[in-house]
Design an enzyme around this catalytic site. Structure first.
Site, PDB file in Angstrom:
ATOM      1  CG  HIS A   1       1.736   2.968   5.169  1.00 39.63           C
ATOM      2  ND1 HIS A   1       2.877   3.057   4.356  1.00 39.63           N
ATOM      3  CD2 HIS A   1       1.025   2.339   4.470  1.00 39.63           C
ATOM      4  CE1 HIS A   1       2.629   2.712   3.076  1.00 39.63           C
ATOM      5  NE2 HIS A   1       1.477   2.248   3.028  1.00 39.63           N
TER       6      HIS A   1
ATOM      7  N   GLY B   1      -6.922   0.806   1.533  1.00 32.35           N
ATOM      8  CA  GLY B   1      -6.464   1.665   2.819  1.00 32.35           C
ATOM      9  C   GLY B   1      -5.685   2.725   2.591  1.00 32.35           C
TER      10      GLY B   1
ATOM     11  CD  GLN C   1      -0.375   5.011   1.878  1.00 35.58           C
ATOM     12  OE1 GLN C   1      -1.184   4.542   2.535  1.00 35.58           O
ATOM     13  NE2 GLN C   1       0.006   4.615   0.833  1.00 35.58           N
TER      14      GLN C   1
ATOM     15  CB  CYS D   1       1.805   0.148  -1.327  1.00 35.51           C
ATOM     16  SG  CYS D   1       1.810   1.555  -0.441  1.00 35.51           S
ATOM     17  CG  LEU D   2      -3.337   3.549  -2.892  1.00 36.09           C
ATOM     18  CD1 LEU D   2      -4.589   4.425  -2.337  1.00 36.09           C
ATOM     19  CD2 LEU D   2      -3.798   3.026  -4.104  1.00 36.09           C
TER      20      LEU D   2
ATOM     21  CG  HIS E   1      -0.092  -2.386   3.567  1.00 35.26           C
ATOM     22  ND1 HIS E   1       0.550  -2.989   2.541  1.00 35.26           N
ATOM     23  CD2 HIS E   1      -0.291  -1.010   3.503  1.00 35.26           C
ATOM     24  CE1 HIS E   1       0.800  -1.937   1.681  1.00 35.26           C
ATOM     25  NE2 HIS E   1       0.254  -0.904   2.263  1.00 35.26           N
ATOM     26  CD  GLU E   2      -3.053   1.168   4.761  1.00 32.77           C
ATOM     27  OE1 GLU E   2      -2.370   2.069   4.943  1.00 32.77           O
ATOM     28  OE2 GLU E   2      -3.170   0.479   3.733  1.00 32.77           O
TER      29      GLU E   2
HETATM   30 CO    CO Z   1       0.396   0.828   1.633  1.00 31.93          CO
END
Ligand code: CO
Length: 196
Positions: free
Chosen positions: A140, A46, A51, A94-95, A136-137
């Site tokens: 963000h 995701g 991000q 998380c990226l 989670h997204e």
């Molecule tokens: Co993340």
């Protein structure tokens, strides 16, 4: 060229604005986000627009992280979550927080209303990993990271790793690789004026 930004980049804590329309440019942007998410360096499931330093309420999901699995690709524009049910705890990463993992408690099921890339409204009832990923997204897009949802003791346990990311960010900024807060904000406001 989109790049994934890491904690503690200020765009990650800045709430994103709803998009006004879908156009060819936005579709290209989303394609680029998928391609970036699939790279060997990231291999994510995701990715939220902020991000990649874009101030828009949009995120993408492919729970398989497999670029060949096109029917597993989901785009959520202006998502709204409702009807949370149950509770479950599982490990998240998380990226934008590379190398960092922790157990996060969230509702097990959730409803998501959003728009897709054709500009159509979509509604999904999701559970398990899909539910976790959309929560989670969506976090963000509200400027919230999974580390903000940890119990104080769990947050203490990842303190060293967070310091490392903070030091890395500061040194990248020192060499001019990352602009100052004012310049970042100016650019985001310009991008908002284009599409929100
Ligand atoms: Co993340």
């Amino acid at each position: 060229m989109l790049k994934i930004i890491n904690y503690p980049h200020p765009t990650l804590t800045r709430p994103s604005k709803p998009l006004k329309r879908v156009d060819a440019d936005l579709c290209r942007m989303v394609r680029e986000m998928f391609d970036l998410m699939y790279t060997k360096e990231h291999r994510g499931i995701g990715l939220a627009a902020n991000q990649v330093d874009l101030p828009y309420r949009l995120f993408i999901i492919n729970l398989t992280s497999d670029p060949a699995a096109k029917d597993e690709e989901f785009v959520f524009i202006n998502p709204v979550l409702s009807h949370p049910k149950g509770s479950s705890e599982a490990e998240e990463g998380c990226l934008s927080l590379p190398g960092l993992f922790a157990q996060v408690r969230r509702p097990e099921k959730i409803r998501i209303n959003a728009y897709n890339l054709s500009g159509e409204e979509v509604i999904y009832e999701v559970d398990d990993l899909f539910a976790r990923a959309v929560q989670h997204e969506t976090d963000h897009l509200d400027g919230v990271l999974f580390i903000d949802r940890l119990a104080p003791t769990a947050k203490l346990a990842i303190g060293d790793k967070l310091r490392e990311l903070e030091i890395d960010f500061a040194s990248r900024r020192e060499v001019g690789e990352i602009p100052g807060d004012d310049e970042i904000e100016r650019r985001l406001v310009e991008l908002e004026q284009l599409r929100t």
